[in-house]
Design a protein around this motif. Structure first.
Motif, mmCIF file in Angstrom:
data_model
loop_
_atom_site.group_PDB
_atom_site.id
_atom_site.type_symbol
_atom_site.label_atom_id
_atom_site.label_comp_id
_atom_site.label_asym_id
_atom_site.label_seq_id
_atom_site.Cartn_x
_atom_site.Cartn_y
_atom_site.Cartn_z
ATOM 1 N N VAL A 12 -35.539 -0.085 -19.130
ATOM 2 C CA VAL A 12 -36.367 -1.137 -18.533
ATOM 3 C C VAL A 12 -35.491 -2.245 -17.943
ATOM 4 O O VAL A 12 -35.799 -2.781 -16.877
ATOM 5 C CB VAL A 12 -37.366 -1.688 -19.566
ATOM 6 C CG1 VAL A 12 -38.040 -2.953 -19.071
ATOM 7 C CG2 VAL A 12 -38.408 -0.629 -19.878
ATOM 8 N N ILE A 13 -34.403 -2.572 -18.587
ATOM 9 C CA ILE A 13 -33.482 -3.586 -18.044
ATOM 10 C C ILE A 13 -32.870 -3.097 -16.742
ATOM 11 O O ILE A 13 -32.757 -3.864 -15.769
ATOM 12 C CB ILE A 13 -32.403 -3.959 -19.083
ATOM 13 C CG1 ILE A 13 -33.036 -4.760 -20.214
ATOM 14 C CG2 ILE A 13 -31.265 -4.743 -18.433
ATOM 15 C CD1 ILE A 13 -32.124 -4.978 -21.407
ATOM 16 N N ALA A 16 -35.444 -3.534 -14.187
ATOM 17 C CA ALA A 16 -35.602 -4.946 -13.836
ATOM 18 C C ALA A 16 -34.499 -5.405 -12.889
ATOM 19 O O ALA A 16 -34.760 -6.160 -11.938
ATOM 20 C CB ALA A 16 -35.612 -5.799 -15.097
ATOM 21 N N TRP A 19 -35.360 -4.159 -9.507
ATOM 22 C CA TRP A 19 -36.382 -4.990 -8.873
ATOM 23 C C TRP A 19 -35.802 -6.329 -8.419
ATOM 24 O O TRP A 19 -36.215 -6.873 -7.384
ATOM 25 C CB TRP A 19 -37.559 -5.212 -9.812
ATOM 26 C CG TRP A 19 -38.516 -4.074 -9.751
ATOM 27 C CD1 TRP A 19 -38.754 -3.152 -10.720
ATOM 28 C CD2 TRP A 19 -39.345 -3.712 -8.648
ATOM 29 N NE1 TRP A 19 -39.679 -2.240 -10.278
ATOM 30 C CE2 TRP A 19 -40.060 -2.565 -9.010
ATOM 31 C CE3 TRP A 19 -39.545 -4.251 -7.381
ATOM 32 C CZ2 TRP A 19 -40.963 -1.952 -8.148
ATOM 33 C CZ3 TRP A 19 -40.449 -3.632 -6.534
ATOM 34 C CH2 TRP A 19 -41.144 -2.503 -6.919
ATOM 35 N N GLY A 52 -41.475 0.963 -20.005
ATOM 36 C CA GLY A 52 -42.128 -0.344 -19.995
ATOM 37 C C GLY A 52 -43.440 -0.323 -20.762
ATOM 38 O O GLY A 52 -43.731 -1.233 -21.529
#
Length: 68
Positions: A12-13, A16, A19, A52
């Motif tokens: 998830v990091i 991120a 993104w 997520g």
């Protein structure tokens, strides 16, 4: 299951950060590495999304630990 939590959090990091790169620089690292919406990049995006969703359960587990 702690290793799965750390693995999901790491994925998830990474998502991120991707993104962040898209938002600031309009640069999609996953598309650069695996192709624009190729089957491999779609797998990466799916893994990030699933991790997520899994980490939503972290809210309940953290709250449960702080109340004990």
């Amino acid at each position: 299951m702690k290793w799965f939590d750390y693995t999901a959090l790491t994925i998830v990091i990474i998502g991120a950060v991707n993104w962040l790169l898209i938002g600031i620089f309009r640069f999609d690292l996953v598309a650069l590495l695996f192709g624009n919406l190729s089957w491999l990049s779609r797998i990466v995006y799916t893994l990030v999304g699933l991790c997520g969703l899994y980490l939503i359960s972290l809210y309940g587990r953290v709250r449960g630990m702080s109340e004990s």
